[in-house]
Design an enzyme around this catalytic site. Sequence first.
Site, PDB file in Angstrom:
ATOM      1  N   LYS A   1       0.846  -1.202   0.000  1.00  0.00           N
ATOM      2  CA  LYS A   1       0.000   0.000   0.000  1.00  0.00           C
ATOM      3  C   LYS A   1       0.878   1.246   0.000  1.00  0.00           C
ATOM      4  O   LYS A   1       1.566   1.528   0.977  1.00  0.00           O
ATOM      5  CB  LYS A   1      -0.913   0.047   1.225  1.00  0.00           C
ATOM      6  CG  LYS A   1      -1.940   1.195   1.090  1.00  0.00           C
ATOM      7  CD  LYS A   1      -2.591   1.598   2.378  1.00  0.00           C
ATOM      8  CE  LYS A   1      -1.810   2.621   3.156  1.00  0.00           C
ATOM      9  NZ  LYS A   1      -1.806   3.970   2.544  1.00  0.00           N
TER      10      LYS A   1
ATOM     11  N   GLY B   1       7.193   4.434   8.333  1.00  0.00           N
ATOM     12  CA  GLY B   1       6.326   5.588   8.553  1.00  0.00           C
ATOM     13  C   GLY B   1       6.491   6.120   9.957  1.00  0.00           C
ATOM     14  O   GLY B   1       7.568   5.994  10.546  1.00  0.00           O
ATOM     15  N   SER B   2       5.412   6.689  10.477  1.00  0.00           N
ATOM     16  CA  SER B   2       5.521   7.379  11.757  1.00  0.00           C
ATOM     17  C   SER B   2       5.595   6.398  12.920  1.00  0.00           C
ATOM     18  O   SER B   2       5.115   5.263  12.835  1.00  0.00           O
ATOM     19  CB  SER B   2       4.321   8.301  11.948  1.00  0.00           C
ATOM     20  OG  SER B   2       3.169   7.535  12.218  1.00  0.00           O
ATOM     21  N   THR B   3       6.185   6.868  14.016  1.00  0.00           N
ATOM     22  CA  THR B   3       6.309   6.024  15.208  1.00  0.00           C
ATOM     23  C   THR B   3       4.938   5.704  15.791  1.00  0.00           C
ATOM     24  O   THR B   3       4.701   4.586  16.260  1.00  0.00           O
ATOM     25  CB  THR B   3       7.211   6.722  16.231  1.00  0.00           C
ATOM     26  OG1 THR B   3       8.538   6.759  15.685  1.00  0.00           O
ATOM     27  CG2 THR B   3       7.245   5.972  17.547  1.00  0.00           C
TER      28      THR B   3
ATOM     29  N   GLY C   1       3.492   2.986  13.788  1.00  0.00           N
ATOM     30  CA  GLY C   1       4.329   1.807  14.019  1.00  0.00           C
ATOM     31  C   GLY C   1       3.965   1.121  15.331  1.00  0.00           C
ATOM     32  O   GLY C   1       3.878  -0.108  15.404  1.00  0.00           O
TER      33      GLY C   1
ATOM     34  N   GLU D   1      10.234   0.603  10.360  1.00  0.00           N
ATOM     35  CA  GLU D   1      11.246   1.646  10.175  1.00  0.00           C
ATOM     36  C   GLU D   1      10.525   2.960  10.419  1.00  0.00           C
ATOM     37  O   GLU D   1       9.697   3.376   9.618  1.00  0.00           O
ATOM     38  CB  GLU D   1      11.828   1.538   8.764  1.00  0.00           C
ATOM     39  CG  GLU D   1      13.216   2.115   8.641  1.00  0.00           C
ATOM     40  CD  GLU D   1      13.167   3.570   8.282  1.00  0.00           C
ATOM     41  OE1 GLU D   1      13.085   4.382   9.232  1.00  0.00           O
ATOM     42  OE2 GLU D   1      13.194   3.894   7.097  1.00  0.00           O
TER      43      GLU D   1
ATOM     44  N   CYS E   1      13.455  10.219   7.376  1.00  0.00           N
ATOM     45  CA  CYS E   1      13.433   9.707   8.751  1.00  0.00           C
ATOM     46  C   CYS E   1      14.822   9.762   9.387  1.00  0.00           C
ATOM     47  O   CYS E   1      14.943   9.940  10.591  1.00  0.00           O
ATOM     48  CB  CYS E   1      12.898   8.284   8.769  1.00  0.00           C
ATOM     49  SG  CYS E   1      13.631   7.256   7.503  1.00  0.00           S
TER      50      CYS E   1
ATOM     51  N   GLU F   1      10.312  14.804  16.272  1.00  0.00           N
ATOM     52  CA  GLU F   1      10.646  14.742  14.858  1.00  0.00           C
ATOM     53  C   GLU F   1       9.761  15.734  14.117  1.00  0.00           C
ATOM     54  O   GLU F   1       8.535  15.658  14.194  1.00  0.00           O
ATOM     55  CB  GLU F   1      10.410  13.327  14.314  1.00  0.00           C
ATOM     56  CG  GLU F   1      10.801  13.209  12.865  1.00  0.00           C
ATOM     57  CD  GLU F   1      10.587  11.807  12.313  1.00  0.00           C
ATOM     58  OE1 GLU F   1       9.554  11.189  12.620  1.00  0.00           O
ATOM     59  OE2 GLU F   1      11.462  11.340  11.561  1.00  0.00           O
TER      60      GLU F   1
END
Lengths: 320, 478
Positions: B184, B236-238, B241, B258, B292, B389
């Site tokens: 995706k 993607g984002s934490t 995740g 990641e 990132c 971030e």
Amino acid sequence: MPTTLTAFADVTTSDSALRRFLHGLPGVDAVGLEARAAALGTRSIKTTAKAYAIDLAISMIDLTTLEGADTPGKVRALAAKAVHPDPTDRTTPMTAAVCVYPDMVATAKAALGGADVKVASVATAFPAGRAALPVKLADTRDAVAAGADEIDMVIDRGAFLAGRYLETYELIKAVKEACVRPDGTSARLKVIFETGELSTYDNIRRASWIGMLAGADFIKTSTGKVGVNATPANTLLMLEAVRDFKAQTGIQVGVKPAGGIRTTKDAIKFLVLVNETVGEDWLTNEWFRFGASSLLNDLLMQRQKLSTGRYSGPDYVTVD
Amino acid sequence: MASLFEYAPAPESRSVVDIAPSYGLFIDGEFTDAADGKVFKTVSPSSEEVLAEVAQAGAADVDRAVKAARKAFEKWSALPGSERAKYLFRIARIIQERSRELAVLETLDNGKPIKETRDADLPLVAAHFFYYAGWADKLDHAGYGANPRPLGVAGQVIPWNFPLLMLAWKIAPALATGNTVVLKPAETTPLSALFFADICRQAGLPKGVVNIVPGYGDAGAELVAHPDVNKVAFTGSTAVGKAIARQVAGSGKKVTLELGGKGANIVFDDAPIDQAVEGIVGGIFFNQGQVCCAGSRLLVQESIHDELLDSLKRRLSTLRLGDPLDKNTDIGAINSAEQLARITALAETGEAEGAERWSPACELPSAGYWFAPTLFTNVTQAHTVARDEIFGPVLSVLTFRTPDEAVAKANNSQYGLSAGIWTEKGSRILAVANKLRAGVVWANTFNKFDPTSPFGGYKESGFGREGGRHGLEAYLDV
């Protein structure tokens, strides 16, 4: 010594003081330097920007002949080309100078007449620089007396590589004094480091500072007589040196890459380096030069292409 | 920027890419509409122009894609590695052949400068496929024993910052090891993945081996939760995740994540200053800082702070912001209005908390999503801009006095993805690198990528490694 240089007066008092200063300069990371030069080389210079750059590059050329076979006829042809690079288009700018050996200075001067093209002369036992100091100074005085507007000297690479930095500095100072004419004016001094022989970028940065401290009006990469001459990376490094020197002393020093720049594309890459490293203060032949001979014809062909829309060919520029 | 030597516009031609008005989902080798007929629009961030309408995957579509991947898995995984390699080599070559087209497409859909898609994204994408093509018939020698087995169907969710490159990082090792894929792409950058689908067809890849399901977060969640997915890979984002980690816990699915980062770029007083300045600029302004592993925290030794900042500001003043398709553009557009709002809010927080904000004189285009390169000085560990971030072109500058303090501050972060060390002293590079808790540590350079090198994070930057031999493990049953 100009007052603005007094801040650096103590660094040239002894060999060890000069060594400490030079080795205290920030190091140069070779990979990073070359990557930056290559990245600026991808700038795409088109249309109006290209036309500007081509004319600027032509006006910055020290049109050079430095051969054992140089004759008065060859030098006169070169002088004529410097004044009218493109006989079919009188809007073409003149080159900055013609660059010859000392014994050809008078011939070049006469051939140029009153045209606003300087006569630059190599001196100091060019290209090797392997002669005694009095010989080098006599060589310089001779060229100045014959009417040279500019002197392109070579440093003693042997002394530099042996670590005798102060000797290198004193040589440049002595030649600078030899550039003074009886009326008190002075020929402008370009100091050639022969970067291909200095080999490391750290050495090139140190040599640049020696030259600038000793009063160089220009620092110049190479003689054109060795394997590696001007490269985008060594020129970028020297531009950074003159930028830093001006920031610290207020004194502007010119830069002259020489040897191996043969195409318009290459020349424009160097102008981009100038533009994005030191800016418009250096975008004039007062402060930036190309030491070149075959480059001019390629610039002229590209200039014709821009004005006519088609490529001409080598028979439409003069062969000298 | 000098006005004497003004660079004339040098736009890359848009005509090298033919964007259709609408695109379907790519399932079982065919482009199809979404089951519920939903579509969404993808816009060019530099102009807000609508580029295309794209079918929006829902639960039913994800299920269909996973079924297609499952069906294809049996034959694909049974192929000799050398046969799978042929497909991957073919894909790599087609990517090289179509790289100009893909670079322009990526620049249009993402907003990043053509200079970057041309010189960084696309060469790395091709290199990644070439690299893993080489592994496909050598898995016996990867260090996981003889004949390591694939996992099955990989569900992969990728971000919008390097759309095609993240696709390559996910798909190349998955296929090389014999897995099949449902991927995706992000909702703001679906086009290059759909062009990749076309490349799969061009390469004659068997149906169902690669399936592309553009959509929003809900489609990604469906994919991750699908019971017949054996492997989840997410970049993607934490926050997302963490949600994925919770979702797949106990399911038996193998996971690699990641996530975010707040990379420290550490500049010692003996650094090669001019190159360090370039590294700092590349570290935070490459891809508008939407990276990132960006070097978003500059840790500079206090003794050279002023000198370095002067150099840095002078350098930032030469950055060229504008039309991403112009070959001389250094700074392109922010990917979306949403991301721009986030960057803007965090920068405002930085100012409110007392950090000193600076940007070079820089005119922003009126249409599209733009943010000027920004520095924050007088930043301490306590500032939000030193901890969160930002994922934008915003650099926070902090100082340190000793190597120990530099290490302590660099490691004092919830993240641990990247770090940089700038010094001419080799022994210091080794000593400091050993103490940094970061997945990648660059020395006297930054943001250098290579398919042979593993990439991944510590702490909230995720787990698992992508790239290199290590990247195979994530797709093998070992």
